[in-house]
Design an enzyme around this catalytic site. Structure first.
Site, PDB file in Angstrom:
ATOM      1  N   LYS A 136      55.383  17.876  31.174  1.00 37.29           N
ATOM      2  CA  LYS A 136      55.527  17.883  32.746  1.00 37.29           C
ATOM      3  C   LYS A 136      56.718  17.299  32.551  1.00 37.29           C
ATOM      4  CE  LYS A 136      55.746  13.889  33.353  1.00 37.29           C
ATOM      5  NZ  LYS A 136      56.881  13.116  32.720  1.00 37.29           N
ATOM      6  N   TYR A 220      52.985  12.064  38.645  1.00 40.37           N
ATOM      7  CA  TYR A 220      51.876  11.585  37.994  1.00 40.37           C
ATOM      8  C   TYR A 220      50.954  11.355  39.502  1.00 40.37           C
ATOM      9  CZ  TYR A 220      53.266  10.967  33.223  1.00 40.37           C
ATOM     10  OH  TYR A 220      53.556  11.567  32.051  1.00 40.37           O
TER      11      TYR A 220
HETATM   12  P1  NAD Z   1      63.413  12.109  24.547  1.00 41.91           P
HETATM   13  O1  NAD Z   1      64.868  12.040  25.054  1.00 41.91           O
HETATM   14  O2  NAD Z   1      62.875  11.087  23.637  1.00 41.91           O
HETATM   15  O3  NAD Z   1      63.290  13.551  23.617  1.00 41.91           O
HETATM   16  C1  NAD Z   1      64.064  14.728  24.178  1.00 41.91           C
HETATM   17  C2  NAD Z   1      64.170  15.530  22.798  1.00 41.91           C
HETATM   18  O4  NAD Z   1      64.822  16.757  23.200  1.00 41.91           O
HETATM   19  C3  NAD Z   1      65.135  14.952  21.748  1.00 41.91           C
HETATM   20  O5  NAD Z   1      64.504  15.371  20.526  1.00 41.91           O
HETATM   21  C4  NAD Z   1      66.537  15.642  22.026  1.00 41.91           C
HETATM   22  O6  NAD Z   1      67.217  15.992  20.695  1.00 41.91           O
HETATM   23  C5  NAD Z   1      66.090  17.029  22.375  1.00 41.91           C
HETATM   24  N1  NAD Z   1      66.929  17.757  22.989  1.00 41.91           N
HETATM   25  C6  NAD Z   1      67.349  19.124  22.895  1.00 41.91           C
HETATM   26  N2  NAD Z   1      68.367  19.452  23.794  1.00 41.91           N
HETATM   27  C7  NAD Z   1      68.748  18.375  24.413  1.00 41.91           C
HETATM   28  C8  NAD Z   1      69.692  18.125  25.396  1.00 41.91           C
HETATM   29  N3  NAD Z   1      70.496  19.036  25.426  1.00 41.91           N
HETATM   30  N4  NAD Z   1      69.966  16.795  25.863  1.00 41.91           N
HETATM   31  C9  NAD Z   1      68.917  16.012  25.244  1.00 41.91           C
HETATM   32  N5  NAD Z   1      68.031  16.013  24.691  1.00 41.91           N
HETATM   33  C10 NAD Z   1      67.896  17.430  23.991  1.00 41.91           C
HETATM   34  O7  NAD Z   1      62.495  12.499  25.761  1.00 41.91           O
HETATM   35  P2  NAD Z   1      61.130  12.503  25.728  1.00 41.91           P
HETATM   36  O8  NAD Z   1      60.576  11.197  26.237  1.00 41.91           O
HETATM   37  O9  NAD Z   1      60.340  12.725  24.385  1.00 41.91           O
HETATM   38  O10 NAD Z   1      60.701  13.594  26.823  1.00 41.91           O
HETATM   39  C11 NAD Z   1      60.474  15.020  26.359  1.00 41.91           C
HETATM   40  C12 NAD Z   1      59.625  15.648  27.442  1.00 41.91           C
HETATM   41  O11 NAD Z   1      58.215  15.128  27.305  1.00 41.91           O
HETATM   42  C13 NAD Z   1      60.130  15.519  28.991  1.00 41.91           C
HETATM   43  O12 NAD Z   1      59.827  16.778  29.560  1.00 41.91           O
HETATM   44  C14 NAD Z   1      59.163  14.462  29.450  1.00 41.91           C
HETATM   45  O13 NAD Z   1      59.112  14.627  30.758  1.00 41.91           O
HETATM   46  C15 NAD Z   1      58.071  14.553  28.679  1.00 41.91           C
HETATM   47  N6  NAD Z   1      57.001  13.425  28.452  1.00 41.91           N
HETATM   48  C16 NAD Z   1      55.870  13.540  28.826  1.00 41.91           C
HETATM   49  C17 NAD Z   1      55.017  12.702  28.668  1.00 41.91           C
HETATM   50  C18 NAD Z   1      53.539  12.612  28.811  1.00 41.91           C
HETATM   51  O14 NAD Z   1      52.684  11.432  28.903  1.00 41.91           O
HETATM   52  N7  NAD Z   1      52.853  13.611  29.155  1.00 41.91           N
HETATM   53  C19 NAD Z   1      55.545  11.079  28.007  1.00 41.91           C
HETATM   54  C20 NAD Z   1      56.910  11.266  27.907  1.00 41.91           C
HETATM   55  C21 NAD Z   1      57.741  12.384  27.940  1.00 41.91           C
END
Ligand code: NAD
Length: 368
Positions: A136, A220
């Site tokens: 999401k 959310y």
């Molecule tokens: P994060 O920044 O920790 O991780 C993002 C990942 O994407 C990294 O591994 C990064 O290297 C990669 N990536 C690839 N191309 C990229 C770019 N151009 N710029 C930046 N990063 C790039 O983020 P996250 O917290 O893991 O979130 C990722 C997704 O998961 C988002 O869509 C977020 O909304 C979702 N999320 C959902 C929940 C949930 O409870 N459902 C919780 C956290 C995050």
């Protein structure tokens, strides 16, 4: 990795394409005959959510397991391969996702990259013939959601969104209350969600995030309010952006926003979200009682929830493990997921209406 007992490719294809009913499943998805192995999942993007939640959850799942990754870092991929016991040939980069088509050990691709990349990665996965889960928000815009849905339909693969709270007992209780109306239909909802962003990250970059806290956190409350409205979407919204206290950090996204959703029948939800205050609350009230998520309303653990009948004390499950198992079970049983892409698209339609309301100062009808 466990060896196939029968030709599992044809087994999954038969189930996915409906050419033969190999298994019969009971109402709870219990198999008359067990599949020969768990479905394989590949995570796309090994950031915080994959590392801290989805990877560990995949050690607990019954119907699926981690069999591959898509990452920009080969080294990170190799660490994951070692930890989760899959072959290094199952490490892909974002540019080689089309090659997933040749990998029989990967059935589901779970997109966990920044929001603005979900469409590209989900469509690549669908084109490779893989079932898709998108985190999401499903994408940055309704138009991107439409393209993901169309790609999955064309490839005849299932699509789901990472709305894990459908597997949380407190949120399930809210949905039950909304349906069975113990307290009457909920008429008044309120929500507040925020955290204090210390340094600028992709979540404050419009191209990668689609917007500010509304996309990441407010979603959310939007989704929760639709649950409290018994699955119905709002008909109109009004909204006002908060004045920026850190304009250097929030250059092209909102720092915070307040909005109201109007539901059919007159129920309302007044909400706010911000990257400059901490909150995680949601409350739904009807004529005969309420459910109040007082703390950690939308997280994985530590929820403090009470109704007008007293506190609720469910044992928190692993939401992510249940969510991924349910999707795997849907694929194996040819059952449609309860969290299809259309739900992700609905929420983006509401978000787009909220942004339009904030930009124009007008009450904007929600067109799903
Ligand atoms: P994060 O920044 O920790 O991780 C993002 C990942 O994407 C990294 O591994 C990064 O290297 C990669 N990536 C690839 N191309 C990229 C770019 N151009 N710029 C930046 N990063 C790039 O983020 P996250 O917290 O893991 O979130 C990722 C997704 O998961 C988002 O869509 C977020 O909304 C979702 N999320 C959902 C929940 C949930 O409870 N459902 C919780 C956290 C995050």
């Amino acid at each position: 990795m466990k060896k196939s007992v029968i030709n599992r490719r044809s087994f999954i294809e038969q189930l996915s394409l409906g050419t033969a009913a190999v298994l019969s499943a009971g109402p709870l998805g219990v198999f008359a005959q067990q599949p020969d192995r768990k479905l394989g999942i590949a995570l796309v993007g090994l950031g915080k959510y994959s590392t801290r939640q989805l990877g560990p959850a995949l050690k607990e799942t019954k119907w699926c397991q981690l069999t591959g990754v898509v990452t920009g870092s080969k080294e990170k991929g190799e660490q994951w391969a070692k930890e989760y016991g899959f072959p290094v040939k199952n490490i892909y980069s974002y540019d080689t996702m089309s090659q997933l088509a040749d990998n029989k050990e990967i059935d589901i691709v779970y997109v966990v990259t920044p929001n603005g990349l979900h469409a590209e990665h989900a469509i690549a996965a669908a084109k490779a013939g893989k079932h898709v889960i998108c985190e999401k928000p499903m994408a940055n815009t309704v138009e991107e959601c439409d393209r993901i849905i169309a790609a999955c339909k064309a490839a005849r693969v299932q699509l789901s969104v990472g709305y894990r709270l459908h597997f949380d007992p407190y949120h399930k209780e809210m949905m039950r209350l909304a349906k069975e109306k113990d307290f009457g239909a909920f008429t008044t909802m309120t929500g507040d969600r925020g955290f204090i962003m210390q340094t600028k990250v992709w979540r404050a970059d419009k191209k990668l995030a689609g917007g500010g806290p509304l996309m990441d956190l407010g979603i959310y409350i939007i989704h929760g309010a639709c649950m409290a409205a018994n699955g119905v979407a709002p008909v109109a919204v009004t909204a006002k952006e908060h004045p920026k206290t850190k304009p250097d950090m929030f250059t092209d996204v909102e720092e915070g926003i307040s909005w109201t959703m109007e539901f059919p029948g007159g129920a309302t939800c007044a909400a706010q979200t911000s990257y400059q205050h901490s909150a995680d609350k949601f409350r739904a009230e009807g004529p005969k009682g309420f459910i109040d998520f007082k703390e950690h309303a939308f997280t994985y653990r530590g929820m403090v929830v009470e109704t007008s009948n007293g506190p609720l004390t469910f044992t928190p499950p692993n939401q992510q493990a249940l969510q991924m198992d349910d999707f795997a079970n849907c694929i194996l049983n040819k059952r449609k997921t309860i969290i299809p892409g259309e739900l992700g698209r609905r929420d983006l339609a509401i978000i787009e209406a909220i942004y339009q309301a904030a930009a124009t100062g007008k009450r904007i009808p929600v067109k799903i």
